[in-house]
Scaffold this motif. Structure first.
Motif, PDB file in Angstrom:
ATOM      1  N   LEU A 149     -10.428   0.402  -2.354  1.00 18.39           N
ATOM      2  CA  LEU A 149      -9.641  -0.536  -1.546  1.00 18.39           C
ATOM      3  C   LEU A 149      -8.418   0.167  -0.976  1.00 18.39           C
ATOM      4  O   LEU A 149      -8.094   0.031   0.210  1.00 18.39           O
ATOM      5  N   VAL A 150      -7.728   0.938  -1.835  1.00 20.24           N
ATOM      6  CA  VAL A 150      -6.535   1.658  -1.383  1.00 20.24           C
ATOM      7  C   VAL A 150      -6.921   2.741  -0.380  1.00 20.24           C
ATOM      8  O   VAL A 150      -6.224   2.967   0.617  1.00 20.24           O
ATOM      9  N   GLU A 151      -8.059   3.410  -0.632  1.00 17.03           N
ATOM     10  CA  GLU A 151      -8.508   4.458   0.292  1.00 17.03           C
ATOM     11  C   GLU A 151      -8.878   3.876   1.651  1.00 17.03           C
ATOM     12  O   GLU A 151      -8.536   4.441   2.696  1.00 17.03           O
ATOM     13  N   ASP A 152      -9.581   2.734   1.647  1.00 16.73           N
ATOM     14  CA  ASP A 152      -9.939   2.102   2.916  1.00 16.73           C
ATOM     15  C   ASP A 152      -8.695   1.637   3.663  1.00 16.73           C
ATOM     16  O   ASP A 152      -8.626   1.712   4.896  1.00 16.73           O
ATOM     17  N   ALA A 153      -7.698   1.137   2.903  1.00 17.82           N
ATOM     18  CA  ALA A 153      -6.449   0.723   3.539  1.00 17.82           C
ATOM     19  C   ALA A 153      -5.746   1.926   4.158  1.00 17.82           C
ATOM     20  O   ALA A 153      -5.228   1.851   5.282  1.00 17.82           O
ATOM     21  N   ALA A 154      -5.730   3.054   3.430  1.00 18.27           N
ATOM     22  CA  ALA A 154      -5.096   4.259   3.964  1.00 18.27           C
ATOM     23  C   ALA A 154      -5.815   4.744   5.216  1.00 18.27           C
ATOM     24  O   ALA A 154      -5.184   5.208   6.177  1.00 18.27           O
ATOM     25  N   ALA A 155      -7.154   4.624   5.206  1.00 17.32           N
ATOM     26  CA  ALA A 155      -7.921   5.024   6.388  1.00 17.32           C
ATOM     27  C   ALA A 155      -7.580   4.149   7.589  1.00 17.32           C
ATOM     28  O   ALA A 155      -7.685   4.590   8.743  1.00 17.32           O
ATOM     29  N   ALA A 156      -7.164   2.905   7.302  1.00 16.78           N
ATOM     30  CA  ALA A 156      -6.754   2.001   8.380  1.00 16.78           C
ATOM     31  C   ALA A 156      -5.284   2.172   8.738  1.00 16.78           C
ATOM     32  O   ALA A 156      -4.748   1.407   9.547  1.00 16.78           O
ATOM     33  N   GLU A 176       3.780  -6.306  10.742  1.00 16.12           N
ATOM     34  CA  GLU A 176       2.731  -7.260  11.092  1.00 16.12           C
ATOM     35  C   GLU A 176       1.447  -6.555  11.506  1.00 16.12           C
ATOM     36  O   GLU A 176       0.345  -6.990  11.151  1.00 16.12           O
ATOM     37  N   GLU A 177       1.565  -5.463  12.256  1.00 14.05           N
ATOM     38  CA  GLU A 177       0.366  -4.737  12.680  1.00 14.05           C
ATOM     39  C   GLU A 177      -0.347  -4.121  11.484  1.00 14.05           C
ATOM     40  O   GLU A 177      -1.586  -4.115  11.420  1.00 14.05           O
ATOM     41  N   GLU A 178       0.421  -3.611  10.516  1.00 18.62           N
ATOM     42  CA  GLU A 178      -0.196  -3.026   9.327  1.00 18.62           C
ATOM     43  C   GLU A 178      -0.918  -4.096   8.513  1.00 18.62           C
ATOM     44  O   GLU A 178      -2.026  -3.869   8.011  1.00 18.62           O
ATOM     45  N   TRP A 179      -0.302  -5.272   8.383  1.00 13.62           N
ATOM     46  CA  TRP A 179      -0.966  -6.355   7.659  1.00 13.62           C
ATOM     47  C   TRP A 179      -2.237  -6.796   8.390  1.00 13.62           C
ATOM     48  O   TRP A 179      -3.256  -7.106   7.756  1.00 13.62           O
ATOM     49  N   ASP A 180      -2.190  -6.817   9.693  1.00 13.85           N
ATOM     50  CA  ASP A 180      -3.374  -7.203  10.458  1.00 13.85           C
ATOM     51  C   ASP A 180      -4.516  -6.221  10.213  1.00 13.85           C
ATOM     52  O   ASP A 180      -5.673  -6.632  10.013  1.00 13.85           O
ATOM     53  N   ARG A 181      -4.194  -4.929  10.177  1.00 10.66           N
ATOM     54  CA  ARG A 181      -5.238  -3.929   9.919  1.00 10.66           C
ATOM     55  C   ARG A 181      -5.771  -4.053   8.494  1.00 10.66           C
ATOM     56  O   ARG A 181      -6.973  -3.933   8.252  1.00 10.66           O
ATOM     57  N   PHE A 182      -4.867  -4.302   7.541  1.00  9.74           N
ATOM     58  CA  PHE A 182      -5.303  -4.424   6.147  1.00  9.74           C
ATOM     59  C   PHE A 182      -6.214  -5.634   5.960  1.00  9.74           C
ATOM     60  O   PHE A 182      -7.271  -5.546   5.319  1.00  9.74           O
ATOM     61  N   LEU A 183      -5.837  -6.774   6.506  1.00 11.35           N
ATOM     62  CA  LEU A 183      -6.634  -7.984   6.340  1.00 11.35           C
ATOM     63  C   LEU A 183      -7.984  -7.855   7.040  1.00 11.35           C
ATOM     64  O   LEU A 183      -9.014  -8.298   6.507  1.00 11.35           O
ATOM     65  N   SER A 184      -7.981  -7.246   8.213  1.00  7.08           N
ATOM     66  CA  SER A 184      -9.251  -7.039   8.916  1.00  7.08           C
ATOM     67  C   SER A 184     -10.168  -6.126   8.115  1.00  7.08           C
ATOM     68  O   SER A 184     -11.387  -6.349   8.038  1.00  7.08           O
ATOM     69  N   VAL A 216      -2.677   2.077   6.486  1.00  7.89           N
ATOM     70  CA  VAL A 216      -1.822   1.207   5.671  1.00  7.89           C
ATOM     71  C   VAL A 216      -1.671   1.826   4.284  1.00  7.89           C
ATOM     72  O   VAL A 216      -2.659   1.972   3.559  1.00  7.89           O
ATOM     73  N   ASP A 217      -0.453   2.196   3.922  1.00  8.22           N
ATOM     74  CA  ASP A 217      -0.184   2.752   2.591  1.00  8.22           C
ATOM     75  C   ASP A 217       0.295   1.625   1.681  1.00  8.22           C
ATOM     76  O   ASP A 217       1.424   1.140   1.810  1.00  8.22           O
ATOM     77  N   LEU A 218      -0.565   1.211   0.755  1.00  6.70           N
ATOM     78  CA  LEU A 218      -0.192   0.147  -0.171  1.00  6.70           C
ATOM     79  C   LEU A 218       0.717   0.663  -1.277  1.00  6.70           C
ATOM     80  O   LEU A 218       1.755   0.077  -1.579  1.00  6.70           O
ATOM     81  N   LEU A 219       0.315   1.762  -1.901  1.00  5.20           N
ATOM     82  CA  LEU A 219       1.090   2.317  -3.008  1.00  5.20           C
ATOM     83  C   LEU A 219       2.235   3.179  -2.481  1.00  5.20           C
ATOM     84  O   LEU A 219       2.106   3.821  -1.438  1.00  5.20           O
ATOM     85  N   PRO A 220       3.360   3.188  -3.185  1.00  7.36           N
ATOM     86  CA  PRO A 220       4.492   3.998  -2.729  1.00  7.36           C
ATOM     87  C   PRO A 220       4.231   5.484  -2.918  1.00  7.36           C
ATOM     88  O   PRO A 220       3.438   5.896  -3.775  1.00  7.36           O
ATOM     89  N   GLY A 221       4.905   6.272  -2.114  1.00  5.10           N
ATOM     90  CA  GLY A 221       4.834   7.716  -2.246  1.00  5.10           C
ATOM     91  C   GLY A 221       6.193   8.282  -2.604  1.00  5.10           C
ATOM     92  O   GLY A 221       7.121   7.547  -2.971  1.00  5.10           O
ATOM     93  N   VAL A 222       6.327   9.594  -2.481  1.00  4.91           N
ATOM     94  CA  VAL A 222       7.584  10.257  -2.816  1.00  4.91           C
ATOM     95  C   VAL A 222       8.700   9.728  -1.912  1.00  4.91           C
ATOM     96  O   VAL A 222       8.557   9.691  -0.687  1.00  4.91           O
ATOM     97  N   GLY A 223       9.789   9.300  -2.516  1.00  3.06           N
ATOM     98  CA  GLY A 223      10.939   8.824  -1.763  1.00  3.06           C
ATOM     99  C   GLY A 223      10.865   7.387  -1.314  1.00  3.06           C
ATOM    100  O   GLY A 223      11.810   6.889  -0.687  1.00  3.06           O
ATOM    101  N   ASP A 224       9.771   6.685  -1.622  1.00  3.96           N
ATOM    102  CA  ASP A 224       9.631   5.300  -1.154  1.00  3.96           C
ATOM    103  C   ASP A 224      10.390   4.296  -2.020  1.00  3.96           C
ATOM    104  O   ASP A 224      10.721   3.205  -1.550  1.00  3.96           O
ATOM    105  N   LEU A 225      10.628   4.623  -3.281  1.00  2.00           N
ATOM    106  CA  LEU A 225      11.327   3.699  -4.180  1.00  2.00           C
ATOM    107  C   LEU A 225      12.824   4.009  -4.139  1.00  2.00           C
ATOM    108  O   LEU A 225      13.296   4.975  -4.737  1.00  2.00           O
ATOM    109  N   GLY A 254     -16.336  -7.036  -1.593  1.00  2.00           N
ATOM    110  CA  GLY A 254     -15.896  -6.470  -2.869  1.00  2.00           C
ATOM    111  C   GLY A 254     -14.391  -6.335  -2.959  1.00  2.00           C
ATOM    112  O   GLY A 254     -13.811  -6.431  -4.045  1.00  2.00           O
ATOM    113  N   HIS A 255     -13.733  -6.101  -1.814  1.00  2.00           N
ATOM    114  CA  HIS A 255     -12.276  -5.989  -1.832  1.00  2.00           C
ATOM    115  C   HIS A 255     -11.637  -7.319  -2.225  1.00  2.00           C
ATOM    116  O   HIS A 255     -10.706  -7.369  -3.033  1.00  2.00           O
TER     117      HIS A 255
END
Length: 428
Positions: free
Chosen positions: A117-124, A88-96, A126-135, A103-104
């Protein structure tokens, strides 16, 4: 916030070209898969399965992707790929973060996921895209790492991500409608102009009069060619998921009906593409009794068989006889089982002539006629005459007359199929 909903995507056609994805976020998804899997051979096998259309309908819900994947030998496996949901906290940061840049929101509405958009989310944080070992893989083949089936599913999801990045957001825990509603609410609070808010006022679109539209119809291009017939019916979605069904809805029954519907659609398309289809009469709608026999003639469980029997007004043995009749002759075979009719004088004369000609020198069995049915006297074999003049073999089993074979114009052959040539006495 409204709970995210599950979405099911129909099976995609076989992939064309070398790549599975054309977007950068689709490539990022596949990179996470390829960097995670330990066996590159399984990835190659998965690519072949996905490219060949071996992945059925894909169900996506928060944290999980599910599909039935079919091996080249026809074996099917339920396969799942898991991805951790955002908190929930990650979603709150992403939506804010998203509402601070119009533009987002516009990019998401255009089904795009720009890098910033993904970079700004990461700066907040929040990792939107999966990384190594996430799937994380789960498969009915019981492989402990990514197998060909989970790899095929992951490659297919990359194609879905190309079409709609909201698929990724749903996996992370928010459905499209819930996400846009939240963005709209936050945008209004943030002070965005109404025309920049999803669901806000839209410009009026000038209409076209019916007269103009009809006149323009002569300029329409020719219809496209009909679709090619798939080699086999599509795979149904997996409904045995973590999402509970609505009261009164049975997942097993729905999966069975979906499989039957896919087979019927495939058969109808084959018929529609066959030569002379346009000149054939339109088949009549099946009755409840006919449809129950048709459905039960496939692979059904005891529970579904009992429901089909009850729904068609039969007991279990009655449905079993109906299935045999259906397999021998479809609706016509079922009618011979369950309906009697009285032949006209002319039809009865032709039937008698056919019976007399079938056996030389009076060597045939002694038959007792009742309407359109001729039973071996003192035996357990019977011939039933259909309105088209063909003979159906029947044999008495446990006190009931049961279909013993397909119809034939030769009553002697039908009698042999019914076992009448071997009758030495029996039930009358």
């Amino acid at each position: 916030m409204t709970e995210a909903r599950e979405r099911t995507f129909e099976a995609l056609p076989p992939a064309q070209g070398r790549g599975f994805t054309t977007t950068w976020w689709g490539h990022a998804w596949l990179k996470a898969l390829e960097d995670t899997a330990l066996d590159t051979g399984q990835l190659k096998a998965g690519r072949k399965l996905a490219r060949g259309g071996g992945v059925g309908a894909v169900s996506i819900r928060p944290g999980r992707i599910t599909a039935v994947v079919q091996d080249r030998d026809g074996t099917r496996h339920r396969s799942d790929v898991l991805l951790q949901q955002l908190g929930e906290e990650e979603w709150d940061r992403f939506l804010s973060m998203a509402v601070e840049r119009a533009g987002h929101i516009a990019a998401l509405l255009e089904r795009e996921m720009p890098p910033h958009l993904v970079e700004d989310a990461a700066a907040a944080g929040v990792d939107l895209l999966p990384g190594v070992g996430d799937l994380e893989p789960e498969c009915g083949c019981e492989a402990w790492d990514h197998c060909a089936h989970t790899a095929a599913l992951s490659y297919q999801v990359a194609r879905l991500l190309d079409q709609d990045p909201f698929v990724l957001l749903l996996l992370r825990g928010r459905g499209e409608r819930a996400l846009l509603d939240e963005l709209q609410q936050r945008s209004a609070t943030y002070g965005a102009p109404p025309d920049e808010v999803p669901g806000g006022p839209r410009p009026e679109v000038p209409g076209v009069s019916a007269e103009e539209a009809y006149a323009a119809s002569v300029l329409l291009p020719a219809l496209p060619p009909p679709p090619a017939l798939p080699p086999e019916p599509g795979l149904p979605p997996v409904l045995d998921t973590e999402t509970p069904p609505e009261p009164g809805v049975e997942a097993e029954a729905l999966e069975f009906l979906a499989t039957a519907a896919a087979a019927t659609a495939h058969a109808l398309l084959a018929e529609a593409l066959s030569p002379g289809h346009a000149t054939r009469p339109v088949p009549t709608e099946p009755t409840v009794e006919e449809d129950a026999a048709r459905l039960a003639s496939g692979s059904v469980t005891a529970v579904l068989s009992a429901r089909l029997a009850a729904g068609s007004g039969r007991d279990g043995e009655g449905l079993a006889l109906a299935v045999r009749a259906w397999r021998y002759g479809g609706a016509a075979g079922l009618a011979v089982l369950e309906e009697e009719w009285t032949p006209s004088g002319e039809a009865k004369a032709r039937a008698r002539a056919s019976l007399e000609a079938a056996w030389d020198g009076g060597e045939g069995p002694v038959l007792r006629a009742a309407r359109n049915r001729w039973s071996v006297q003192g035996g357990s074999a019977q011939l039933r005459l259909a309105p088209d003049g063909r003979w159906w073999p029947y044999r008495k089993e446990r006190g009931r007359w049961a279909p013993a074979g397909p119809p034939t114009s030769d009553p002697a052959a039908a009698m042999a199929a019914a076992g009448g040539d071997e009758d030495g006495g029996g039930e009358d």
